[in-house]
Scaffold this active site. Structure first.
Site, short mmCIF file in Angstrom:
data_model
loop_
_atom_site.label_atom_id
_atom_site.label_comp_id
_atom_site.label_asym_id
_atom_site.label_seq_id
_atom_site.Cartn_x
_atom_site.Cartn_y
_atom_site.Cartn_z
N GLU A 70 0.84 -1.21 0.00
CA GLU A 70 0.00 0.00 0.00
C GLU A 70 0.86 1.25 0.00
O GLU A 70 0.60 2.22 -0.72
CB GLU A 70 -0.92 -0.01 1.22
CG GLU A 70 -1.71 1.26 1.45
CD GLU A 70 -1.62 1.75 2.88
OE1 GLU A 70 -1.27 2.94 3.07
OE2 GLU A 70 -1.90 0.96 3.80
N GLU A 145 10.17 1.71 2.10
CA GLU A 145 8.84 1.67 2.71
C GLU A 145 8.62 0.45 3.59
O GLU A 145 7.84 0.51 4.54
CB GLU A 145 7.77 1.71 1.61
CG GLU A 145 7.79 2.98 0.78
CD GLU A 145 7.53 4.23 1.60
OE1 GLU A 145 6.74 4.16 2.56
OE2 GLU A 145 8.16 5.26 1.29
#
Length: 977
Positions: A70, A145
């Protein structure tokens, strides 16, 4: 477009059309012929348009792959190959909502905007990001991330990564740990057993190859659902969605069915640990949760009924199960959760601040209370009260700052995801008559009997505190890292360092101007130059100020009674918070608190108290706190709203030992949760309390000072009870006076007229003597505190007040804030530092702060703050970029408000002395901002940093390693503090 059922439009076949009066919408449901993607459009006149694309993403383990993905798909794509198009959108979009989130079984990418051009721009970037992300070309995105190994300055190997640190922060809160574990305990055999967000101890097991494979399978259009809402150009949307994206794919058969959890043969019991600080007292720190699984989220009637049962049994002062648990003194607070965001919803009864030894008593009290309710029936006034609250909330559809379409889309996804009617929960009208049968039949009693008393698919989850858990986890992490490091060959070490350098180079390399130019953008011509005025009429009536906000509110009247606290000494702020909480939650002369709660909930949308700060925008260090009573009711019930508000203000009785103790414990529990969940706000409030009286009041009323005050009250309650009850009575009689009141009314003209006639009823029994107001004394204190908490990460804050340094407020500061937040701080603290986020603000009051969020660093972050002014002195950008920052700033100023919010905002501006002229001046300054304005503010920021007002909330070990930065170390939750 004239749409007809079973016709194809740009590759989408219209399957069905339905008018849904609950949302005042026509709903069109399509399937994409080539890929099988499904699309639902809710057509209505709402200008706050919403888009969302979501995917079914049940996790296969607890590495957090869905969550990391995401984050990662928003880091560049085929048509928008820059490193962070999401942040570029934030900088220069008029969006009213922009985010993405991962839940237990799905990942959603929603946004909202009131501007047609902006809406299309955002849709294009989001679709390109999810279907054609750059993750396959750049493993650095995964490293940044998700997680990666990195050598620290002292040569040790460490884990870094945004999601890794985000989840370390999430796993620091015991409530979060508990909520996450319930799903695992109740679902040992399916996808809900795993942590979709990622367990920090498991995240490093995720490989880049598996990460890419997950995207390839789960982010295909055949596994997508697309949601559109509002007054939008559907033809243009279809042209984009099909023409540029879906048409490039072929249909795949993707089976992501989540198998139902086999019901348990008998209830189970699970014991887990959560971390507390070494200085904390571990007694009465245990959580216990009784959990019951329901069969299927597609049974909308049963699930909505359990939402009512949650309110009825556990969420009001009259709630019988909550009362029974508290009266048995098993714990100090009772929480209720109904998780209907998964395939098999879970009903949770949670007791907080207890001991494991009380587990059998807890189970028995719950069992006996539920059996009593089934046998003797639930009080019908309680049933009526809970039904009325549900109906009021459904009809009001009040989402605060969140667009209604966002709520509708998420609600639809709960069933849509499992191939059921997406409107099951939204067409609630047909279910209301069924629920109202409960007024004459044992409807809810039968549900309790079936799903709570005689449901073997249940568990008792016990969460115990541990002073050593954090240290044990840290040791294990170090051991794992050392073993990994020792097993590396010299060539592998060189490769690891090369990967780190590769990542750092990508993070530090500025975007090429030609790459940024591919991003769609608005222009200044797309912006309104004039402010949107708020409804406000000021009149004098009955000896006090009346603020009227006439507008359409769907026949609901909103009332706020603001009482100035400055008739009391500053130290009484501590008691005012308790007074606010007791309003409507303790006895009045006419009835006990349970019956009062039922009456209020039957006739109104709720009445509650709140202590709020209102700083004067034009007078330095002038703070005007208000103890406010909020209430709302349908037009036909305005007399009842004023009747019960008057009784609460004038006839509240504090002589109820047990109830007052329950309120103190609930307040302590609530603040404890807030301090941990929002560590950045804890740090910012504590920091600013040293240099502004408004934050000193906030710190006293909802910060650590209030928490310690409540903890001391609770520990010595028996000996201090009578003094407390008498004090509350004194404070009430002093503060609730007409001469001390400003009354705000929001509604249509007819309802406001009706309400004004009832004002004498509201004030007739209040003392009429006018008392003088005093300015609260304030002495600046450079506290420089570190707040020791059972957290795995930090929230690092620094700031001061620029008005005290001789500077004036300007709208150009808001543009500077946008630049710092989305550029310098974002890159230094999140991208390079691995924190989840960073924020800053410049307020009209003069306060400035910089703060990191879920940050693995401490001293390094203060070093970043020291470099802000240099960045500002050297700041320059193109006309296109400064336009982008201006647009992003205007988007924040123009966030749409509900009718109730417009009334409250108008009143708040009035109380702060903010005029339309002030707002227009601010807007004009924003629209005229240039790069030189940022450079001109560098000296101001230098002076802020030089004042060296700092505060950190976070990990005890990390803070002690950097203790030389601070004057005082404060154990937040220690019984000794």
């Amino acid at each position: 477009m004239n749409l007809e059922q079973n016709q194809v439009y740009y590759g989408f076949r219209l399957k069905w059309i339905k008018e849904v009066k609950e949302m005042n919408s026509a709903v069109y449901f399509f399937t994409h012929e080539k890929t099988g993607a499904e699309l639902m459009y809710m057509k209505n006149e709402d200008t706050n348009k919403v888009f969302s694309v979501f995917f079914k993403t049940p996790p296969e383990d607890s590495t957090g792959c869905p969550h990391i993905l995401e984050h990662s798909v928003l880091n560049g794509s085929k048509r928008f190959p820059i490193k962070d198009p999401f942040t570029e959108l934030v900088k220069g979009s008029l969006n009213t909502f922009l985010n993405a989130f991962t839940s237990s079984d799905k990942t959603m990418y929603p946004f909202a905007s009131m501007n047609h051009k902006d809406f299309r721009n955002l849709m294009e970037v989001y679709l390109d990001s999810v279907f054609f992300p750059n993750i396959y070309q750049y493993p650095e995105i995964f490293w940044q991330e998700g997680w990666h190994h990195e050598f620290s300055e002292n040569g040790e190997l460490i884990y870094k990564g945004v999601v890794y640190n985000e989840m370390k922060g999430a796993f620091s809160s015991p409530e979060s740990v508990l909520y996450r574990m319930v799903q695992s305990v109740q679902n040992p055999d399916n996808a809900y057993f795993f942590e979709s967000g990622g367990d920090p101890e498991v995240i490093p097991e995720l490989t880049y190859e598996k990460f890419c494979s997950f995207h390839k399978k789960h982010y295909h259009p055949s596994n997508s659902r697309i949601f559109l809402y509002g007054d939008l150009d559907l033809e243009s949307a279809f042209q984009l969605i099909d023409g540029q994206y879906l048409s490039q794919f072929d249909k795949l058969e993707i089976d992501l069915t989540i198998k139902p959890q086999r019901p348990f043969d008998q209830p189970i019991e699970v014991v887990e640990k959560y971390p507390i600080s070494s200085s904390d007292d571990s007694s009465e720190k245990t959580y216990m949760s009784l959990n019951f699984t329901l069969p299927d989220v597609r049974d909308a009637e049963t699930c909505l009924a359990f939402s009512i049962l949650r309110h009825m049994l556990l969420e009001t002062p009259a709630a019988p199960l909550k009362k029974a648990i508290l009266e048995a003194k098993i714990g100090k607070d009772v929480l209720a959760v109904f998780d209907d965001g998964i395939m098999q919803p879970i009903f949770e009864i949670i007791v907080k601040n207890t001991e494991t030894a009380r587990k059998n008593e807890f189970k028995e009290v719950v069992r006996q209370t539920l059996q009593h309710l089934v046998r003797d029936g639930i009080d019908k006034t309680l049933v009526e009260a809970s039904l009325n609250q549900l109906e009021f909330q459904l009809r009001e559809a009040e989402m605060g700052r969140f667009p209604k379409g966002l709520y509708y889309g998420y609600t639809a996804s709960k069933t849509w995801l499992h191939n059921a009617d997406p409107l099951l929960y939204l067409e609630y009208e047909k279910l209301l008559p069924t629920f109202k049968k409960a007024l004459t039949e044992p409807y809810f009693e039968s549900l309790i009997d079936k799903y709570l008393i005689n449901n073997p698919h249940s568990s008792l989850l016990i969460l115990e505190p541990s002073k050593t858990l954090s240290e044990e986890r840290e040791k294990k992490t170090k051991t794992d890292l050392n073993q990994y490091l020792s097993g590396l060959t010299p060539e592998q070490r060189i490769s690891l360092k090369s990967d780190n350098e590769r990542l750092m180079k990508r993070q530090k390399t500025p975007e090429a101007p030609e790459a940024l130019n591919v991003m769609p953008h608005l222009t200044l011509e797309d912006l309104d130059t004039e402010i949107k005025k708020l409804p406000l009429e000021c009149v004098q009536e009955n000896g006090f100020q009346l603020l009227l906000h006439s507008q359409f509110t769907s026949k609901i009247l909103y009332m706020v009674a603001y009482f100035d606290t400055r008739v009391l000494p500053f130290e009484d702020i501590l008691y005012l918070v308790i007074l606010a909480k007791t309003l409507g939650n303790i006895d009045i002369k006419e009835m006990d608190y349970a019956n009062l709660s039922n009456e209020v909930n039957i006739h109104t949308g709720g009445i509650h108290g709140s202590l709020e700060n209102h700083s004067n925008a034009h007078v330095l260090d002038m703070v005007t706190p208000k103890l406010s009573l909020y209430g709302k009711a349908l037009s036909s019930k305005i007399p009842e709203l004023f009747k019960y508000s008057a009784l609460i203000l004038s006839r509240t009785v504090f002589q109820n030992h047990d109830r007052l103790l329950e309120i103190i414990r609930e307040m302590k529990s609530s603040i404890e949760m807030a301090l941990m969940r929002a560590g950045h706000l804890t740090a910012i409030t504590r920091l600013c309390s040293g240099f502004t009286p408004s934050h000193a009041v906030s710190e006293m009323s909802k910060g650590i000072s209030q928490y310690h005050f409540l903890a001391d009250l609770e520990a010595n309650f028996d000996e201090r009870y009578q003094t407390l009850a008498d004090k509350l009575e004194d404070v009430r009689s002093i503060i609730f006076r007409p001469g001390n009141l400003i009354l705000s009314l929001t509604g249509d003209e007819e309802d406001i007229t009706a309400a004004r006639k009832l004002i004498p009823l509201l004030i007739e029994e209040l003392p009429k003597e006018i008392l003088p107001l005093t300015q609260y004394p304030f002495i600046e204190q450079q506290k420089n505190e570190a707040l020791l908490a059972p957290a795995e990460i930090q929230y690092v804050a620094q700031g001061y007040n620029f008005l005290k340094l001789g500077h004036e407020y300007s709208g150009k500061m808001l543009v500077t804030k946008s630049i710092l937040s989305t550029d310098f701080l974002y890159n230094k603290i999140r991208v390079q530092g691995g924190a989840y986020g960073a924020l800053c603000n410049f307020y009209r009051s003069g306060n400035v702060f910089f703060c990191s969020y879920r940050d693995p660093n401490l001293k390094e972050t203060y070093d970043v703050y020291s470099g802000i002014s240099e960045y500002m002195r050297n700041f320059d950008c193109s006309d296109r970029d400064i336009t982008k920052y201006i647009i992003g700033t205007i988007a924040e100023l123009d966030m749409p408000l509900t009718p109730a919010m417009k009334g409250n905002k108008a009143a708040s501006n009035y109380l702060a002395g903010i005029t339309d002229e002030d707002r227009q001046k601010e807007r004009t300054e924003v629209l005229k901002a240039i790069p030189q304005d940022v450079r001109d503010l560098a000296d101001l920021v230098d002076q802020i940093i030089e004042k060296n007002f700092i505060c950190t909330f976070g990990n005890e070990k990390k803070i002690r390693e950097n203790s030389d930065l601070f004057k005082v170390l404060v154990p937040v939750f220690s019984s000794k503090s």
